[in-house]
Design an enzyme around this catalytic site. Structure first.
Site, PDB file in Angstrom:
ATOM      1  N   GLU A  97       0.830  -1.075  -0.039  1.00  0.00           N
ATOM      2  CA  GLU A  97      -0.152  -0.024   0.016  1.00  0.00           C
ATOM      3  C   GLU A  97       0.670   1.297   0.008  1.00  0.00           C
ATOM      4  O   GLU A  97       1.896   1.301   0.435  1.00  0.00           O
ATOM      5  CB  GLU A  97      -0.879   0.044   1.282  1.00  0.00           C
ATOM      6  CG  GLU A  97      -2.360  -0.372   1.051  1.00  0.00           C
ATOM      7  CD  GLU A  97      -3.094   0.822   0.460  1.00  0.00           C
ATOM      8  OE1 GLU A  97      -2.706   1.672  -0.274  1.00  0.00           O
ATOM      9  OE2 GLU A  97      -4.267   0.943   0.950  1.00  0.00           O
ATOM     10  N   ASP A  98       0.308   2.200  -0.369  1.00  0.00           N
ATOM     11  CA  ASP A  98       0.941   3.672  -0.528  1.00  0.00           C
ATOM     12  C   ASP A  98       1.140   4.273   1.062  1.00  0.00           C
ATOM     13  O   ASP A  98       2.187   4.753   1.456  1.00  0.00           O
ATOM     14  CB  ASP A  98       0.362   4.575  -1.203  1.00  0.00           C
ATOM     15  CG  ASP A  98      -1.092   4.717  -1.292  1.00  0.00           C
ATOM     16  OD1 ASP A  98      -1.694   4.063  -0.508  1.00  0.00           O
ATOM     17  OD2 ASP A  98      -1.614   5.704  -1.698  1.00  0.00           O
ATOM     18  N   ASP A 101      -3.925   4.968   6.842  1.00  0.00           N
ATOM     19  CA  ASP A 101      -4.557   6.357   7.411  1.00  0.00           C
ATOM     20  C   ASP A 101      -5.223   5.729   8.443  1.00  0.00           C
ATOM     21  O   ASP A 101      -4.788   5.553   9.574  1.00  0.00           O
ATOM     22  CB  ASP A 101      -5.164   6.934   6.278  1.00  0.00           C
ATOM     23  CG  ASP A 101      -5.531   8.446   6.532  1.00  0.00           C
ATOM     24  OD1 ASP A 101      -4.817   8.826   7.455  1.00  0.00           O
ATOM     25  OD2 ASP A 101      -6.845   8.943   6.167  1.00  0.00           O
ATOM     26  N   PHE A 151      -1.609  15.851   4.835  1.00  0.00           N
ATOM     27  CA  PHE A 151      -1.841  15.265   3.699  1.00  0.00           C
ATOM     28  C   PHE A 151      -0.660  15.305   2.769  1.00  0.00           C
ATOM     29  O   PHE A 151      -0.175  16.333   2.290  1.00  0.00           O
ATOM     30  CB  PHE A 151      -2.965  15.848   3.040  1.00  0.00           C
ATOM     31  CG  PHE A 151      -3.686  15.356   2.131  1.00  0.00           C
ATOM     32  CD1 PHE A 151      -4.581  14.446   2.346  1.00  0.00           C
ATOM     33  CD2 PHE A 151      -3.280  15.297   0.657  1.00  0.00           C
ATOM     34  CE1 PHE A 151      -5.197  13.467   1.254  1.00  0.00           C
ATOM     35  CE2 PHE A 151      -3.851  14.619  -0.340  1.00  0.00           C
ATOM     36  CZ  PHE A 151      -4.903  13.652  -0.054  1.00  0.00           C
ATOM     37  N   ARG A 164       0.879  12.179  -8.506  1.00  0.00           N
ATOM     38  CA  ARG A 164       1.219  10.807  -8.243  1.00  0.00           C
ATOM     39  C   ARG A 164       2.762  10.594  -8.754  1.00  0.00           C
ATOM     40  O   ARG A 164       3.459   9.803  -8.308  1.00  0.00           O
ATOM     41  CB  ARG A 164       0.314   9.648  -9.031  1.00  0.00           C
ATOM     42  CG  ARG A 164      -1.153   9.712  -8.412  1.00  0.00           C
ATOM     43  CD  ARG A 164      -1.565   8.556  -9.029  1.00  0.00           C
ATOM     44  NE  ARG A 164      -3.020   8.508  -8.834  1.00  0.00           N
ATOM     45  CZ  ARG A 164      -3.721   7.968  -7.722  1.00  0.00           C
ATOM     46  NH1 ARG A 164      -3.040   7.645  -6.738  1.00  0.00           N
ATOM     47  NH2 ARG A 164      -4.903   7.962  -7.497  1.00  0.00           N
TER      48      ARG A 164
HETATM   49  P1  IMP Z   1      -7.608   4.585   5.067  1.00  0.00           P
HETATM   50  O1  IMP Z   1      -8.680   3.506   4.667  1.00  0.00           O
HETATM   51  O2  IMP Z   1      -8.208   5.532   5.932  1.00  0.00           O
HETATM   52  O3  IMP Z   1      -6.426   3.708   5.776  1.00  0.00           O
HETATM   53  O4  IMP Z   1      -7.112   5.119   3.704  1.00  0.00           O
HETATM   54  C1  IMP Z   1      -6.039   4.837   2.959  1.00  0.00           C
HETATM   55  C2  IMP Z   1      -6.226   5.539   1.533  1.00  0.00           C
HETATM   56  O5  IMP Z   1      -6.426   6.879   1.701  1.00  0.00           O
HETATM   57  C3  IMP Z   1      -4.832   5.608   0.819  1.00  0.00           C
HETATM   58  O6  IMP Z   1      -4.708   4.236  -0.005  1.00  0.00           O
HETATM   59  C4  IMP Z   1      -4.854   6.702   0.121  1.00  0.00           C
HETATM   60  O7  IMP Z   1      -5.410   6.444  -1.238  1.00  0.00           O
HETATM   61  C5  IMP Z   1      -5.666   7.786   0.785  1.00  0.00           C
HETATM   62  N1  IMP Z   1      -4.795   8.653   1.640  1.00  0.00           N
HETATM   63  C6  IMP Z   1      -4.878   8.668   2.933  1.00  0.00           C
HETATM   64  N2  IMP Z   1      -3.966   9.725   3.201  1.00  0.00           N
HETATM   65  C7  IMP Z   1      -3.679  10.115   2.388  1.00  0.00           C
HETATM   66  C8  IMP Z   1      -2.693  11.406   2.026  1.00  0.00           C
HETATM   67  O8  IMP Z   1      -2.108  12.155   3.003  1.00  0.00           O
HETATM   68  N3  IMP Z   1      -2.271  11.809   0.775  1.00  0.00           N
HETATM   69  C9  IMP Z   1      -2.833  10.848  -0.175  1.00  0.00           C
HETATM   70  N4  IMP Z   1      -4.039   9.923  -0.142  1.00  0.00           N
HETATM   71  C10 IMP Z   1      -4.093   9.482   1.248  1.00  0.00           C
HETATM   72 MG    MG Z   2      -4.878   4.904  -2.189  1.00  0.00          MG
END
Ligand code: IMP
Ligand code: MG
Length: 173
Positions: A97-98, A101, A151, A164
């Site tokens: 994963e990138d 969050d 962010f 990206r």
């Molecule tokens: P989660 O389900 O809240 O853990 O969301 C994860 C997804 O939210 C990641 O795969 C990203 O696509 C997006 N995301 C969360 N934080 C950021 C950020 O700081 N920049 C860009 N995308 C983010």
């Molecule tokens: Mg994502």
């Protein structure tokens, strides 16, 4: 007007850390075969850089999910936009994963992918924002950087589908 972006992690820092994590994975999976699952689109740059540095046999598959509703808050409902091409039965899976969050996306994904009977399943992320975690059960085995609640864009991460392609991790100011 173009957004101003402050560099949080340089390309050199990111690449050096990916090499370290790749070494760790190569050691942990010595004599085994790793099946990397790239979470599109954000995970694609990290997955490529990681895969190139692994010394164990690797196969790759891709999945695209959407976790966000209309707002910027993860809804907890994850929609599969593109499923994997291959079954996971008996495979040693590493989800790439990138960023993690709230953890909602991965909590849900791990649940569905476990039902496909992989031999093992671990998580690997480029970035982790632990302050934002809602799903505390998400255990990340391999994490390159822990970052504050800001962010970020670049290295696969987007803001409205932009940035990206930046070779570093930045914060929009
Ligand atoms: P989660 O389900 O809240 O853990 O969301 C994860 C997804 O939210 C990641 O795969 C990203 O696509 C997006 N995301 C969360 N934080 C950021 C950020 O700081 N920049 C860009 N995308 C983010
Ligand atoms: Mg994502």
């Amino acid at each position: 007007m173009a957004d101003k972006i402050r560099v949080l992690l340089t390309e050199e820092e990111v690449n050096a850390k990916i090499s370290e994590i790749a070494d760790q994975i190569s050691r942990d999976y010595e004599g085994r075969h790793v099946h990397l699952i790239c979470i599109l689109k954000g995970g694609v740059f990290f997955t490529c850089e990681l895969a190139k540095r692994l010394t164990v046999p690797v196969s790759l598959d891709f999945m695209s999910v959407s976790s966000y509703g209309s707002g910027t808050q993860s809804s907890g409902v994850v929609k599969i936009i593109k499923d994997l091409d291959e079954p996971l039965e008996g495979k040693e899976v590493v989800i790439v994963e990138d960023i993690i969050d709230s953890g909602r996306t991965l909590a849900y994904l791990v649940e569905i992918l476990k039902q496909r009977n992989p031999k093992s399943i671990e998580l690997c992320t480029l970035l982790d924002k632990p302050e934002r975690r809602v799903k505390k059960q998400v255990k990340v085995k391999y994490s390159c950087f822990t970052i504050p609640d800001e962010f970020v864009v670049g290295y696969g991460l987007d803001y409205d589908q932009k940035y990206r392609n930046l070779p570093y991790i930045g914060v929009i100011e």
